[in-house]
Scaffold this motif. Structure first.
Motif, PDB file in Angstrom:
ATOM      1  N   VAL A  36      -9.720  14.844  -1.685  1.00  0.00           N
ATOM      2  CA  VAL A  36      -9.316  16.234  -1.897  1.00  0.00           C
ATOM      3  C   VAL A  36     -10.018  17.100  -0.861  1.00  0.00           C
ATOM      4  CG1 VAL A  36      -9.305  18.182  -3.484  1.00  0.00           C
ATOM      5  CG2 VAL A  36      -8.948  15.861  -4.363  1.00  0.00           C
ATOM      6  N   TYR A  37      -9.229  17.815  -0.075  1.00  0.00           N
ATOM      7  CA  TYR A  37      -9.789  18.709   0.936  1.00  0.00           C
ATOM      8  C   TYR A  37      -9.946  20.088   0.308  1.00  0.00           C
ATOM      9  CZ  TYR A  37      -8.755  14.855   4.015  1.00  0.00           C
ATOM     10  OH  TYR A  37      -8.725  13.600   4.589  1.00  0.00           O
ATOM     11  N   PRO A  38     -11.176  20.523   0.066  1.00  0.00           N
ATOM     12  CA  PRO A  38     -11.441  21.706  -0.770  1.00  0.00           C
ATOM     13  C   PRO A  38     -10.729  22.979  -0.322  1.00  0.00           C
ATOM     14  CG  PRO A  38     -13.470  20.496  -0.365  1.00  0.00           C
ATOM     15  CD  PRO A  38     -12.440  19.890   0.519  1.00  0.00           C
ATOM     16  N   GLU A  39     -10.609  23.196   0.976  1.00  0.00           N
ATOM     17  CA  GLU A  39     -10.046  24.450   1.473  1.00  0.00           C
ATOM     18  C   GLU A  39      -8.566  24.352   1.847  1.00  0.00           C
ATOM     19  OE1 GLU A  39     -11.811  27.280   1.358  1.00  0.00           O
ATOM     20  OE2 GLU A  39     -13.312  26.003   0.393  1.00  0.00           O
ATOM     21  N   ALA A  73       0.300   5.060 -14.235  1.00  0.00           N
ATOM     22  CA  ALA A  73      -0.849   4.831 -13.353  1.00  0.00           C
ATOM     23  C   ALA A  73      -1.400   3.424 -13.479  1.00  0.00           C
ATOM     24  CB  ALA A  73      -1.944   5.853 -13.640  1.00  0.00           C
ATOM     25  N   GLY A  74      -1.451   2.909 -14.700  1.00  0.00           N
ATOM     26  CA  GLY A  74      -2.022   1.589 -14.910  1.00  0.00           C
ATOM     27  C   GLY A  74      -1.162   0.459 -14.414  1.00  0.00           C
ATOM     28  N   GLN A  75       0.086   0.763 -14.039  1.00  0.00           N
ATOM     29  CA  GLN A  75       1.039  -0.270 -13.625  1.00  0.00           C
ATOM     30  C   GLN A  75       1.135  -0.427 -12.108  1.00  0.00           C
ATOM     31  OE1 GLN A  75       4.841   0.534 -15.587  1.00  0.00           O
ATOM     32  NE2 GLN A  75       3.726   1.587 -17.234  1.00  0.00           N
ATOM     33  N   MET A  76       0.224   0.187 -11.373  1.00  0.00           N
ATOM     34  CA  MET A  76       0.287   0.116  -9.921  1.00  0.00           C
ATOM     35  C   MET A  76       0.321  -1.337  -9.439  1.00  0.00           C
ATOM     36  SD  MET A  76       0.232   3.197  -8.533  1.00  0.00           S
ATOM     37  CE  MET A  76       1.239   3.762  -9.880  1.00  0.00           C
ATOM     38  N   LYS A  77       1.256  -1.627  -8.539  1.00  0.00           N
ATOM     39  CA  LYS A  77       1.354  -2.945  -7.926  1.00  0.00           C
ATOM     40  C   LYS A  77       0.814  -2.939  -6.503  1.00  0.00           C
ATOM     41  CE  LYS A  77       5.235  -4.110 -10.904  1.00  0.00           C
ATOM     42  NZ  LYS A  77       5.048  -2.906 -11.749  1.00  0.00           N
ATOM     43  N   ALA A  78       0.505  -1.745  -6.020  1.00  0.00           N
ATOM     44  CA  ALA A  78      -0.104  -1.580  -4.707  1.00  0.00           C
ATOM     45  C   ALA A  78      -1.062  -0.397  -4.780  1.00  0.00           C
ATOM     46  CB  ALA A  78       0.964  -1.325  -3.650  1.00  0.00           C
ATOM     47  N   PRO A  79      -2.189  -0.481  -4.105  1.00  0.00           N
ATOM     48  CA  PRO A  79      -3.146   0.629  -4.127  1.00  0.00           C
ATOM     49  C   PRO A  79      -2.626   1.832  -3.348  1.00  0.00           C
ATOM     50  CG  PRO A  79      -3.870  -1.050  -2.597  1.00  0.00           C
ATOM     51  CD  PRO A  79      -2.673  -1.612  -3.298  1.00  0.00           C
ATOM     52  N   VAL A  80      -2.865   3.009  -3.903  1.00  0.00           N
ATOM     53  CA  VAL A  80      -2.388   4.254  -3.296  1.00  0.00           C
ATOM     54  C   VAL A  80      -3.580   5.131  -2.927  1.00  0.00           C
ATOM     55  CG1 VAL A  80      -1.075   6.383  -3.686  1.00  0.00           C
ATOM     56  CG2 VAL A  80      -0.210   4.200  -4.556  1.00  0.00           C
ATOM     57  N   LEU A  81      -3.507   5.710  -1.735  1.00  0.00           N
ATOM     58  CA  LEU A  81      -4.453   6.734  -1.318  1.00  0.00           C
ATOM     59  C   LEU A  81      -3.787   8.083  -1.521  1.00  0.00           C
ATOM     60  CD1 LEU A  81      -7.052   7.735   0.098  1.00  0.00           C
ATOM     61  CD2 LEU A  81      -5.823   7.467   2.283  1.00  0.00           C
ATOM     62  N   GLY A  82      -4.392   8.944  -2.341  1.00  0.00           N
ATOM     63  CA  GLY A  82      -3.865  10.276  -2.587  1.00  0.00           C
ATOM     64  C   GLY A  82      -4.588  11.308  -1.743  1.00  0.00           C
ATOM     65  N   LEU A  83      -3.851  12.083  -0.973  1.00  0.00           N
ATOM     66  CA  LEU A  83      -4.413  13.118  -0.105  1.00  0.00           C
ATOM     67  C   LEU A  83      -3.959  14.478  -0.625  1.00  0.00           C
ATOM     68  CD1 LEU A  83      -3.572  11.299   3.247  1.00  0.00           C
ATOM     69  CD2 LEU A  83      -5.824  11.443   2.142  1.00  0.00           C
ATOM     70  N   TYR A  84      -4.902  15.279  -1.101  1.00  0.00           N
ATOM     71  CA  TYR A  84      -4.566  16.501  -1.826  1.00  0.00           C
ATOM     72  C   TYR A  84      -5.396  17.683  -1.338  1.00  0.00           C
ATOM     73  CZ  TYR A  84      -1.685  13.830  -5.032  1.00  0.00           C
ATOM     74  OH  TYR A  84      -0.682  13.051  -5.559  1.00  0.00           O
ATOM     75  N   GLY A  85      -4.888  18.881  -1.597  1.00  0.00           N
ATOM     76  CA  GLY A  85      -5.572  20.103  -1.215  1.00  0.00           C
ATOM     77  C   GLY A  85      -6.239  20.765  -2.400  1.00  0.00           C
ATOM     78  N   ALA A 138       0.834  -1.206   0.000  1.00  0.00           N
ATOM     79  CA  ALA A 138       0.000   0.000   0.000  1.00  0.00           C
ATOM     80  C   ALA A 138       0.861   1.245   0.000  1.00  0.00           C
ATOM     81  CB  ALA A 138      -0.922   0.014   1.227  1.00  0.00           C
ATOM     82  N   GLY A 139       0.273   2.348  -0.447  1.00  0.00           N
ATOM     83  CA  GLY A 139       0.948   3.635  -0.415  1.00  0.00           C
ATOM     84  C   GLY A 139      -0.023   4.742  -0.049  1.00  0.00           C
ATOM     85  N   VAL A 140       0.491   5.778   0.568  1.00  0.00           N
ATOM     86  CA  VAL A 140      -0.288   6.994   0.835  1.00  0.00           C
ATOM     87  C   VAL A 140       0.543   8.179   0.350  1.00  0.00           C
ATOM     88  CG1 VAL A 140      -1.330   8.512   2.552  1.00  0.00           C
ATOM     89  CG2 VAL A 140      -1.526   6.029   2.804  1.00  0.00           C
ATOM     90  N   ALA A 141       0.023   8.890  -0.639  1.00  0.00           N
ATOM     91  CA  ALA A 141       0.730  10.020  -1.246  1.00  0.00           C
ATOM     92  C   ALA A 141       0.091  11.326  -0.797  1.00  0.00           C
ATOM     93  CB  ALA A 141       0.684   9.910  -2.770  1.00  0.00           C
ATOM     94  N   TRP A 142       0.895  12.153  -0.142  1.00  0.00           N
ATOM     95  CA  TRP A 142       0.422  13.461   0.318  1.00  0.00           C
ATOM     96  C   TRP A 142       0.854  14.529  -0.683  1.00  0.00           C
ATOM     97  CZ3 TRP A 142      -1.848  13.999   5.366  1.00  0.00           C
ATOM     98  CH2 TRP A 142      -1.822  12.827   6.147  1.00  0.00           C
ATOM     99  N   TYR A 143      -0.121  15.096  -1.361  1.00  0.00           N
ATOM    100  CA  TYR A 143       0.043  16.218  -2.296  1.00  0.00           C
ATOM    101  C   TYR A 143       1.308  16.116  -3.145  1.00  0.00           C
ATOM    102  CZ  TYR A 143       1.446  17.689   2.490  1.00  0.00           C
ATOM    103  OH  TYR A 143       1.919  17.725   3.780  1.00  0.00           O
ATOM    104  N   GLY A 144       1.478  14.965  -3.793  1.00  0.00           N
ATOM    105  CA  GLY A 144       2.597  14.768  -4.700  1.00  0.00           C
ATOM    106  C   GLY A 144       2.204  15.086  -6.136  1.00  0.00           C
ATOM    107  N   ARG A 145       3.113  15.657  -6.876  1.00  0.00           N
ATOM    108  CA  ARG A 145       2.851  16.022  -8.270  1.00  0.00           C
ATOM    109  C   ARG A 145       2.501  14.780  -9.092  1.00  0.00           C
ATOM    110  NH1 ARG A 145       3.650  20.668 -10.730  1.00  0.00           N
ATOM    111  NH2 ARG A 145       4.870  21.450  -8.966  1.00  0.00           N
ATOM    112  N   LEU A 146       1.550  14.918 -10.005  1.00  0.00           N
ATOM    113  CA  LEU A 146       1.040  13.800 -10.791  1.00  0.00           C
ATOM    114  C   LEU A 146       1.383  13.877 -12.272  1.00  0.00           C
ATOM    115  CD1 LEU A 146      -2.460  13.807  -9.087  1.00  0.00           C
ATOM    116  CD2 LEU A 146      -0.674  12.087  -8.736  1.00  0.00           C
ATOM    117  N   VAL A 147       1.540  15.083 -12.775  1.00  0.00           N
ATOM    118  CA  VAL A 147       1.884  15.285 -14.181  1.00  0.00           C
ATOM    119  C   VAL A 147       3.063  16.250 -14.247  1.00  0.00           C
ATOM    120  CG1 VAL A 147      -0.535  14.971 -14.854  1.00  0.00           C
ATOM    121  CG2 VAL A 147       0.361  17.276 -14.533  1.00  0.00           C
ATOM    122  N   GLY A 148       3.719  16.296 -15.392  1.00  0.00           N
ATOM    123  CA  GLY A 148       4.829  17.217 -15.529  1.00  0.00           C
ATOM    124  C   GLY A 148       5.758  16.831 -16.654  1.00  0.00           C
TER     125      GLY A 148
END
Length: 291
Positions: free
Chosen positions: A255-258, A211-223, A187-197
């Motif tokens: 995604v936390y709106p504020e 993205a399609g190659q994930m070997k473990a599910p990731v929870l993304g926490l973003y603002g 498992a993974g938890v990604a805090w506000y990490g860049r996704l494109v670039g």
């Protein structure tokens, strides 16, 4: 930006170069100057009571890198969480995150990912950290060093069958990449990490590309008010995940709106206590589910 005080600067170790060409041979004390001013009134400090905690050395392909390890004292076969730094390196906040996970019963370890490229603690501007250090760090090096860290953890009290990763800012992007890299990850938890670039010789892929190659599910926490990571890129990543592996499809976003970027960094003005606590609870639940 406030000028750093001499007292604070004196806490930071000198930049040293060993015979293998590693620029950082030990972890910094305090915080990277560019991260300031440190909001002392809100900094969360987790004690080491009941823990084995401190700096360790991780053997890697071309030498050793320093890391901060925290784990319940005397315990073995522990679920292991790799903790990946912000752009500022392994400073006091990242060390404290390791202790927080250790208090929950995990072995948490944060390797210094910039050991070969430099010491970010002396820089007073983010732009300089990027130009002088971050932009010189190859993704392949990071993946290899994380593999080495996981191997070290497995030989020092960790359960190799219960391996996870979390990371913040710069480290949030690495979480996505590593989750596509290591088949042993749970498992993974990604805090506000860049996704494109942009891509180049050192960064041949961005998270949306693999993205399609994930070997473990990731929870993304973003603002929702993160000016550097638009919500549109989160939506782009969501779409990419839907046509991938089972782990990709099991990945999720909150995604936390504020909330702005770095809303979990309790030592910075960007800290948002309510969102940070809720997101921390979500991260705990995610790891509990998969580890």
């Amino acid at each position: 930006m406030n000028k750093p005080s001499p007292e604070f600067d004196s806490l930071l170790p000198p930049l040293t170069l060993n015979r293998r060409g590693f620029l950082a041979t030990s972890l910094m004390s305090g915080f990277t100057l560019a991260a300031g001013p440190v909001m002392a009134q809100t900094v969360i400090t987790t004690d080491t009571n009941g823990l084995t905690a401190g700096e360790v050395k991780i053997p890697v392909a071309d030498g050793t890198i320093p890391a901060y390890r925290a784990a319940p004292a005397g315990k073995t076969n522990l679920g292991t969480i790799l903790v990946v730094q912000e752009i500022f390196g392994v400073h006091e906040h990242i060390k404290d995150v390791c202790r927080r996970f250790a208090k929950l019963g995990y072995l948490a370890i944060a390797p210094e990912m910039y050991a070969r490229q430099g010491d970010p603690s002396k820089f007073t501007e983010n732009a300089k950290i990027f130009s002088e250090i971050v932009n010189k760090v190859p993704d392949a090096q990071v993946m290899s060093d994380l593999d080495a860290t996981a191997k070290w953890a497995a030989a020092n009290g960790g359960d190799p069958k219960r391996l996870a990763i979390t990371g913040f800012c710069w480290g949030g992007r690495i979480v996505w990449l590593y989750s596509a890299h290591n088949p042993n990850l749970k498992a993974g938890v990604a805090w506000y990490g860049r996704l494109v670039g942009d891509k180049d010789a050192l960064r041949t892929s961005q998270p949306v590309d693999i993205a399609g190659q994930m070997k473990a599910p990731v929870l993304g926490l973003y603002g929702g008010k993160d000016t550097g990571i638009p919500v549109a890129t989160v939506d782009q990543m969501k779409t990419a995940l839907t046509s991938g592996s089972a782990a990709a499809k099991a990945s999720s976003f909150i995604v936390y709106p504020e909330a702005p970027h770095a809303f979990h960094a309790d030592y910075r003005p960007s800290y948002r206590a309510t969102e940070a606590k809720e997101a921390w609870d979500k991260a705990q639940a995610w790891f509990k589910k998969y580890l």
